[in-house]
Design a protein around this motif. Structure first.
Motif, mmCIF file in Angstrom:
data_model
loop_
_atom_site.group_PDB
_atom_site.id
_atom_site.type_symbol
_atom_site.label_atom_id
_atom_site.label_comp_id
_atom_site.label_asym_id
_atom_site.label_seq_id
_atom_site.Cartn_x
_atom_site.Cartn_y
_atom_site.Cartn_z
ATOM 1 N N SER A 1 -9.361 8.068 -4.499
ATOM 2 C CA SER A 1 -8.971 6.599 -5.523
ATOM 3 C C SER A 1 -8.126 7.706 -7.028
ATOM 4 C CB SER A 1 -10.725 6.653 -5.667
ATOM 5 O OG SER A 1 -11.406 8.051 -6.403
ATOM 6 N N ASP A 2 -8.579 8.249 -6.922
ATOM 7 C CA ASP A 2 -7.186 9.308 -8.072
ATOM 8 C C ASP A 2 -5.595 9.185 -7.304
ATOM 9 O OD1 ASP A 2 -9.816 10.633 -9.349
ATOM 10 O OD2 ASP A 2 -9.501 12.615 -7.868
ATOM 11 N N PHE A 3 -5.785 9.178 -6.142
ATOM 12 C CA PHE A 3 -4.128 8.821 -5.988
ATOM 13 C C PHE A 3 -4.653 7.731 -5.449
ATOM 14 C CE2 PHE A 3 -4.978 13.604 -4.261
ATOM 15 C CZ PHE A 3 -4.010 13.771 -5.081
ATOM 16 N N TYR A 4 -4.731 6.385 -4.818
ATOM 17 C CA TYR A 4 -4.576 4.555 -4.662
ATOM 18 C C TYR A 4 -5.533 4.152 -5.447
ATOM 19 C CZ TYR A 4 -2.798 7.874 -1.111
ATOM 20 O OH TYR A 4 -2.030 8.710 -0.303
ATOM 21 N N GLY A 5 -6.730 4.601 -6.610
ATOM 22 C CA GLY A 5 -7.088 3.446 -6.469
ATOM 23 C C GLY A 5 -6.343 3.105 -8.212
ATOM 24 N N PRO A 6 -7.163 2.390 -8.876
ATOM 25 C CA PRO A 6 -6.267 1.971 -9.935
ATOM 26 C C PRO A 6 -6.732 2.719 -11.487
ATOM 27 C CG PRO A 6 -7.950 0.603 -10.363
ATOM 28 C CD PRO A 6 -8.655 1.359 -8.729
ATOM 29 N N GLY A 7 -4.198 2.905 -11.741
ATOM 30 C CA GLY A 7 -3.788 4.152 -11.601
ATOM 31 C C GLY A 7 -3.517 4.829 -11.585
ATOM 32 N N GLY A 8 -3.972 5.170 -10.592
ATOM 33 C CA GLY A 8 -3.290 6.162 -9.396
ATOM 34 C C GLY A 8 -1.615 6.123 -9.034
ATOM 35 N N GLY A 9 -1.278 7.117 -8.664
ATOM 36 C CA GLY A 9 0.258 7.383 -8.420
ATOM 37 C C GLY A 9 0.471 6.428 -6.553
ATOM 38 N N TYR A 10 -0.902 6.008 -6.157
ATOM 39 C CA TYR A 10 0.037 5.167 -5.227
ATOM 40 C C TYR A 10 -0.864 4.506 -5.111
ATOM 41 C CZ TYR A 10 2.479 9.448 -3.176
ATOM 42 O OH TYR A 10 2.712 10.946 -3.136
ATOM 43 N N ALA A 11 -1.421 3.369 -6.507
ATOM 44 C CA ALA A 11 -2.198 2.273 -6.665
ATOM 45 C C ALA A 11 -1.415 1.127 -5.916
ATOM 46 C CB ALA A 11 -2.709 2.283 -8.221
ATOM 47 N N MET A 12 0.034 0.759 -6.180
ATOM 48 C CA MET A 12 1.182 -0.136 -5.952
ATOM 49 C C MET A 12 0.592 -0.297 -4.254
ATOM 50 S SD MET A 12 5.027 1.196 -6.129
ATOM 51 C CE MET A 12 5.451 -0.144 -4.942
ATOM 52 N N PHE A 13 0.382 0.593 -3.342
ATOM 53 C CA PHE A 13 0.165 0.570 -1.662
ATOM 54 C C PHE A 13 -1.536 -0.286 -1.737
ATOM 55 C CE2 PHE A 13 2.726 4.704 -1.590
ATOM 56 C CZ PHE A 13 4.375 3.122 -1.961
ATOM 57 N N THR A 14 -2.081 0.180 -2.141
ATOM 58 C CA THR A 14 -3.518 -0.208 -1.456
ATOM 59 C C THR A 14 -3.474 -1.365 -1.689
ATOM 60 O OG1 THR A 14 -4.179 -0.634 -4.138
ATOM 61 C CG2 THR A 14 -4.485 1.165 -2.771
ATOM 62 N N GLY A 15 -4.489 -2.812 -0.931
ATOM 63 C CA GLY A 15 -4.245 -3.602 -0.769
ATOM 64 C C GLY A 15 -3.797 -3.934 -0.118
ATOM 65 N N LYS A 16 -1.901 -3.559 0.841
ATOM 66 C CA LYS A 16 -0.865 -3.949 1.246
ATOM 67 C C LYS A 16 -0.757 -3.299 2.163
ATOM 68 C CE LYS A 16 0.351 -5.114 -3.441
ATOM 69 N NZ LYS A 16 -0.095 -4.950 -3.551
ATOM 70 N N GLU A 17 0.257 -3.636 3.181
ATOM 71 C CA GLU A 17 0.724 -2.742 4.551
ATOM 72 C C GLU A 17 2.106 -2.150 3.687
ATOM 73 O OE1 GLU A 17 2.592 -1.180 7.511
ATOM 74 O OE2 GLU A 17 0.317 -2.216 7.612
ATOM 75 N N CYS A 18 1.523 -0.993 4.074
ATOM 76 C CA CYS A 18 2.679 -0.137 3.627
ATOM 77 C C CYS A 18 3.254 1.105 4.243
ATOM 78 C CB CYS A 18 2.069 0.872 1.857
ATOM 79 S SG CYS A 18 0.807 1.792 2.759
ATOM 80 N N GLY A 19 3.570 1.074 5.003
ATOM 81 C CA GLY A 19 4.259 1.461 6.328
ATOM 82 C C GLY A 19 5.627 1.111 5.962
ATOM 83 N N MET A 20 6.303 0.818 5.475
ATOM 84 C CA MET A 20 7.638 0.405 5.817
ATOM 85 C C MET A 20 8.425 1.008 4.198
ATOM 86 S SD MET A 20 9.538 -0.509 7.722
ATOM 87 C CE MET A 20 11.616 -1.039 7.244
ATOM 88 N N ALA A 21 7.199 0.951 3.118
ATOM 89 C CA ALA A 21 7.620 2.071 1.865
ATOM 90 C C ALA A 21 7.608 3.418 2.336
ATOM 91 C CB ALA A 21 6.414 1.802 0.865
ATOM 92 N N LEU A 22 6.790 3.964 3.031
ATOM 93 C CA LEU A 22 6.083 5.334 3.221
ATOM 94 C C LEU A 22 7.246 6.013 4.223
ATOM 95 C CD1 LEU A 22 2.062 5.250 3.613
ATOM 96 C CD2 LEU A 22 2.936 5.902 1.655
ATOM 97 N N ALA A 23 7.830 5.653 4.722
ATOM 98 C CA ALA A 23 8.974 5.629 5.757
ATOM 99 C C ALA A 23 9.770 5.854 4.972
ATOM 100 C CB ALA A 23 8.888 5.109 7.247
ATOM 101 N N LYS A 24 10.380 4.977 4.183
ATOM 102 C CA LYS A 24 11.611 5.206 3.487
ATOM 103 C C LYS A 24 11.469 5.962 2.111
ATOM 104 C CE LYS A 24 13.796 1.481 4.890
ATOM 105 N NZ LYS A 24 15.087 1.297 5.446
ATOM 106 N N MET A 25 10.102 6.373 1.895
ATOM 107 C CA MET A 25 9.589 7.019 0.660
ATOM 108 C C MET A 25 10.468 6.364 -0.475
ATOM 109 S SD MET A 25 7.969 10.093 1.941
ATOM 110 C CE MET A 25 8.826 11.163 0.707
ATOM 111 N N SER A 26 9.322 5.054 -0.494
ATOM 112 C CA SER A 26 10.272 4.547 -2.032
ATOM 113 C C SER A 26 9.347 3.980 -2.460
ATOM 114 C CB SER A 26 11.335 3.684 -0.829
ATOM 115 O OG SER A 26 11.102 2.700 -1.987
ATOM 116 N N PHE A 27 9.300 3.374 -3.682
ATOM 117 C CA PHE A 27 8.411 2.476 -4.660
ATOM 118 C C PHE A 27 8.928 1.311 -4.777
ATOM 119 C CE2 PHE A 27 6.955 6.798 -6.160
ATOM 120 C CZ PHE A 27 5.280 6.406 -5.281
#
Length: 186
Positions: free
Chosen positions: A105-131
């Motif tokens: 939750s430190d990374f993926y929870g509200p306010g975390g660096g990867y919070a924008m990925f939660t609740g979504k399909e984020c495979g393409m963003a992770l593959a391209k290393m993009s936000f």
């Protein structure tokens, strides 16, 4: 060689500890085995019993389920507005597989660096290393080049093996029309 060592040290060992006899080898083997057992096997047994819980009963996880993108969007770990409700777990999907990343939750929870990925399909963003927000909820994995596919597979291995985030289900691709129909009937 051993005799020279023992005579130089001038220590008389008991016959059962002398490495020149079969009993000496047996004692040395027993000591080595006991050391191995108490340092490795006992740690593993203790870790296994700690995983079972305090009362010894193993907690059974929820069975995997299918999610639509709109259902997955509810699992962001954002605290509910009503105080009597529990905070929902944090889920994200990588290549259609939904992982429970609540333990990170430190990374993926509200306010975390990867919070924008939660609740979504984020495979393409992770593959391209993009936000880039346009890459979220995108299932066009055929458009990835070799390096991006390798990066995506590395993320999958990280989620599955190294971080041990449990798999809680799969995201089913749903067309916009059927999602709109689902929202209208809800």
């Amino acid at each position: 060689m051993f005799e020279a060592l023992w005579t130089a040290i001038d220590i008389e060992l008991p016959y059962w500890l002398d490495a020149r006899t079969w009993t000496g080898y047996l004692v040395i083997f027993a000591i080595t085995f006991a050391t191995f057992y108490f340092t490795n096997v006992r740690k593993h047994d203790k870790k296994k019993s700690d995983d079972d819980g305090e009362d010894g009963e193993e907690e059974t996880p929820d069975p995997p389920r299918n999610f639509t993108l709109s259902q997955l969007a509810a699992f962001t770990g954002t605290p509910p507005e009503a105080e009597n409700e529990d905070t929902p777990p944090i889920y994200l999907s990588v290549k259609g597989v939904v992982y429970d990343v609540s333990s990170g939750s430190d990374f993926y929870g509200p306010g975390g660096g990867y919070a924008m990925f939660t609740g979504k399909e984020c495979g393409m963003a992770l593959a391209k290393m993009s936000f880039d927000l346009e890459l979220l909820n995108n299932f066009q994995f055929d458009d990835l080049n070799f390096g991006e596919k390798e990066t995506l597979n590395d993320w999958i291995v990280k989620f599955r093996d190294f971080k041990n985030y449990p798999i809680v289900g799969r995201v089913k691709e749903v067309s916009e029309r059927s999602e709109m129909r689902e929202e209208l009937t809800a």
